[in-house]
Design a protein around this motif. Structure first.
Motif, PDB file in Angstrom:
ATOM      1  N   ALA A   1       0.538  -1.307   0.447  1.00 43.54           N
ATOM      2  CA  ALA A   1       0.154   0.199  -0.085  1.00 43.54           C
ATOM      3  C   ALA A   1       1.015   1.137  -0.341  1.00 43.54           C
ATOM      4  O   ALA A   1       0.892   2.543   0.727  1.00 43.54           O
ATOM      5  N   LEU A   2       1.419   1.404  -0.923  1.00 44.94           N
ATOM      6  CA  LEU A   2       3.135   2.493  -0.990  1.00 44.94           C
ATOM      7  C   LEU A   2       3.324   3.447  -2.439  1.00 44.94           C
ATOM      8  O   LEU A   2       3.359   4.563  -2.375  1.00 44.94           O
ATOM      9  N   LEU A   3       1.558   2.563  -2.923  1.00 47.62           N
ATOM     10  CA  LEU A   3       1.314   3.661  -4.115  1.00 47.62           C
ATOM     11  C   LEU A   3       0.319   4.493  -3.952  1.00 47.62           C
ATOM     12  O   LEU A   3      -0.377   3.882  -3.295  1.00 47.62           O
ATOM     13  N   SER A   4       0.239   5.404  -4.720  1.00 49.93           N
ATOM     14  CA  SER A   4      -0.465   6.113  -4.775  1.00 49.93           C
ATOM     15  C   SER A   4      -1.770   6.051  -5.942  1.00 49.93           C
ATOM     16  O   SER A   4      -1.196   5.190  -6.352  1.00 49.93           O
ATOM     17  N   PRO A   5      -3.157   6.123  -6.138  1.00 55.09           N
ATOM     18  CA  PRO A   5      -4.213   5.948  -6.923  1.00 55.09           C
ATOM     19  C   PRO A   5      -3.904   5.936  -8.196  1.00 55.09           C
ATOM     20  O   PRO A   5      -4.192   5.461  -9.570  1.00 55.09           O
TER      21      PRO A   5
ATOM     22  N   SER B   1       3.740   7.045  -3.072  1.00 53.73           N
ATOM     23  CA  SER B   1       2.670   7.822  -2.466  1.00 53.73           C
ATOM     24  C   SER B   1       4.379   8.159  -1.288  1.00 53.73           C
ATOM     25  O   SER B   1       3.985   7.377  -0.195  1.00 53.73           O
ATOM     26  N   ARG B   2       4.406   9.477  -1.306  1.00 56.23           N
ATOM     27  CA  ARG B   2       5.680   9.769  -0.032  1.00 56.23           C
ATOM     28  C   ARG B   2       4.773   9.900   1.423  1.00 56.23           C
ATOM     29  O   ARG B   2       5.692   9.856   1.885  1.00 56.23           O
ATOM     30  N   GLU B   3       4.066  10.125   1.518  1.00 55.54           N
ATOM     31  CA  GLU B   3       3.008  10.386   2.866  1.00 55.54           C
ATOM     32  C   GLU B   3       2.984   9.074   3.518  1.00 55.54           C
ATOM     33  O   GLU B   3       3.745   8.816   4.417  1.00 55.54           O
ATOM     34  N   SER B   4       2.711   7.759   3.160  1.00 53.46           N
ATOM     35  CA  SER B   4       3.193   6.346   3.173  1.00 53.46           C
ATOM     36  C   SER B   4       4.870   6.458   3.123  1.00 53.46           C
ATOM     37  O   SER B   4       4.684   5.761   4.429  1.00 53.46           O
ATOM     38  N   PHE B   5       5.538   6.406   2.327  1.00 51.34           N
ATOM     39  CA  PHE B   5       6.475   5.399   2.033  1.00 51.34           C
ATOM     40  C   PHE B   5       7.748   6.541   2.982  1.00 51.34           C
ATOM     41  O   PHE B   5       8.125   5.412   3.276  1.00 51.34           O
ATOM     42  N   VAL B   6       7.035   7.408   2.887  1.00 46.72           N
ATOM     43  CA  VAL B   6       8.770   8.049   3.882  1.00 46.72           C
ATOM     44  C   VAL B   6       8.781   8.042   4.769  1.00 46.72           C
ATOM     45  O   VAL B   6       9.734   7.639   5.521  1.00 46.72           O
ATOM     46  N   PRO B   7       7.439   7.641   5.941  1.00 43.12           N
ATOM     47  CA  PRO B   7       7.590   7.674   7.142  1.00 43.12           C
ATOM     48  C   PRO B   7       8.321   6.363   7.342  1.00 43.12           C
ATOM     49  O   PRO B   7       8.592   5.750   8.324  1.00 43.12           O
ATOM     50  N   ARG B   8       7.367   4.985   6.725  1.00 47.42           N
ATOM     51  CA  ARG B   8       7.750   3.439   7.293  1.00 47.42           C
ATOM     52  C   ARG B   8       9.189   3.554   6.583  1.00 47.42           C
ATOM     53  O   ARG B   8       9.942   3.007   7.153  1.00 47.42           O
ATOM     54  N   PHE B   9       9.988   4.388   5.359  1.00 48.14           N
ATOM     55  CA  PHE B   9      11.410   3.925   4.980  1.00 48.14           C
ATOM     56  C   PHE B   9      12.019   4.485   6.344  1.00 48.14           C
ATOM     57  O   PHE B   9      13.268   4.114   6.570  1.00 48.14           O
ATOM     58  N   LEU B  10      11.812   5.522   6.659  1.00 48.11           N
ATOM     59  CA  LEU B  10      12.501   5.548   7.946  1.00 48.11           C
ATOM     60  C   LEU B  10      12.662   5.171   8.947  1.00 48.11           C
ATOM     61  O   LEU B  10      13.459   5.000   9.620  1.00 48.11           O
ATOM     62  N   ARG B  11      11.193   4.821   9.563  1.00 44.78           N
ATOM     63  CA  ARG B  11      11.510   3.536  10.558  1.00 44.78           C
ATOM     64  C   ARG B  11      12.635   3.004  10.188  1.00 44.78           C
ATOM     65  O   ARG B  11      12.760   2.104  11.306  1.00 44.78           O
ATOM     66  N   CYS B  12      12.331   1.681   9.602  1.00 46.31           N
ATOM     67  CA  CYS B  12      13.382   0.647   8.172  1.00 46.31           C
ATOM     68  C   CYS B  12      14.504   1.369   8.763  1.00 46.31           C
ATOM     69  O   CYS B  12      15.845   0.758   8.685  1.00 46.31           O
ATOM     70  N   TYR B  13      15.095   2.461   7.973  1.00 49.48           N
ATOM     71  CA  TYR B  13      16.877   2.491   7.342  1.00 49.48           C
ATOM     72  C   TYR B  13      17.053   3.563   8.519  1.00 49.48           C
ATOM     73  O   TYR B  13      18.247   4.405   7.229  1.00 49.48           O
ATOM     74  N   GLY B  14      15.873   4.542   9.148  1.00 48.75           N
ATOM     75  CA  GLY B  14      16.287   5.954   9.275  1.00 48.75           C
ATOM     76  C   GLY B  14      17.970   6.321   9.858  1.00 48.75           C
ATOM     77  O   GLY B  14      18.414   6.946  10.297  1.00 48.75           O
ATOM     78  N   PHE B  15      18.158   4.949  10.927  1.00 49.52           N
ATOM     79  CA  PHE B  15      19.152   4.896  11.809  1.00 49.52           C
ATOM     80  C   PHE B  15      21.063   5.380  10.719  1.00 49.52           C
ATOM     81  O   PHE B  15      21.856   5.333  10.916  1.00 49.52           O
ATOM     82  N   LEU B  16      20.673   5.077   9.299  1.00 52.48           N
ATOM     83  CA  LEU B  16      21.859   4.053   8.230  1.00 52.48           C
ATOM     84  C   LEU B  16      22.190   5.992   7.732  1.00 52.48           C
ATOM     85  O   LEU B  16      23.359   5.756   7.250  1.00 52.48           O
TER      86      LEU B  16
END
Length: 261
Positions: free
Chosen positions: A227-231, A236-251
């Motif tokens: 569910a990371l794509l827009s219609p 979808s930046r609003e969905s993708f960015v927070p999830r990405f940073l939760r996983c990989y922000g420490f890098l």
């Protein structure tokens, strides 16, 4: 340098590492002279950045290590660059083949001139069976912080770049330190091991290359399943960015990933 003795290529050994051991098995005026004998004449005076012509290397080693294409596949990181479509050099509209393009020795072996990693357990095992240790391709891959074999953190060479410019250096002669002290490796161990496995898999994948459209379709399908794509079918930046940073922000503290994160 007159090449009279050719050592055996060790598992996953980089081209730089093999060239260093080949030079030490034969008499040469200095390491720069050895580079010219192995890779063809060039005015470059930096050993780590010496322009590589694998056709010359093939002839110098009497073809005992395989063809230039086999050398690229087995001793350099070029397979990784080809799989990911991200080269550490600029490719023109009609690039020359990597085997004869004259890319630098450490660029082909390590992907850059600053990454010189080793695993203390691998090095200990090397020394128990051989006169010296060697540099492994898997340890130099971007995203590989843990040794794929022993699952322990890699160590980074502390020698300044000028030393690698002036002469060949093998792991036995170098000092090392923890390269990732700013990264919480314990908390993020599973993510880091996953990134490492991805890099190693890309390096070792010898299947037929997928075209860009097929790759894009596979990635889009995976993003959609999370569910990371827009219609409209874009990320979808609003969905993708927070999830990405939760996983990989420490890098963000890792030099290979700081810019992207």
């Amino acid at each position: 340098m007159q090449i009279c003795s050719i050592p055996l290529h060790r598992p996953d050994e980089t081209l730089y590492s093999f060239a260093a051991r080949l030079r030490r098995a034969n008499a040469a005026r200095d390491d720069r002279d050895a580079c010219r004998s192995m890779f063809g004449h060039a005015p470059n005076m930096r050993v780590s950045e010496f322009p590589v012509n694998l056709s010359s290397f093939y002839l110098a080693t009497k073809g005992l290590l395989g063809s230039p294409d086999q050398l690229l596949s087995q001793m350099t990181l070029v397979p990784l660059f080809e799989q990911l479509g991200a080269w550490p050099w600029r490719k023109g509209s009609a690039p020359r083949p990597a085997a004869i393009a004259g890319y630098g020795l450490s660029i082909l072996s390590n992907g850059n001139t600053r990454t010189w990693h080793t695993c203390k357990q691998c090095l200990r095992e090397d020394r128990s069976h051989n006169p010296c240790g060697y540099w492994r391709r898997a340890h130099q891959l971007p995203g590989v912080l843990f040794c794929p074999t022993h699952h322990i953190l890699l160590l980074a060479c502390t020698a300044p770049a000028t030393q690698f410019h002036n002469r060949f250096i093998l792991p036995d002669e170098a000092k090392f330190e923890n390269a990732f002290h700013r990264i919480d490796t314990a908390t993020n161990e599973d993510v880091l091991l996953g990134l490492g496995r991805l890099s190693v898999a890309a390096l070792q994948d010898d299947k037929e290359y997928l075209d860009a459209k097929t790759k894009q379709a596979v990635i889009s399908q995976a993003l959609e399943s999370h569910a990371l794509l827009s219609p409209r079918g874009t990320v979808s930046r609003e969905s993708f960015v927070p999830r990405f940073l939760r996983c990989y922000g420490f890098l963000r503290h890792h030099p290979d990933f700081a810019g992207a994160v």
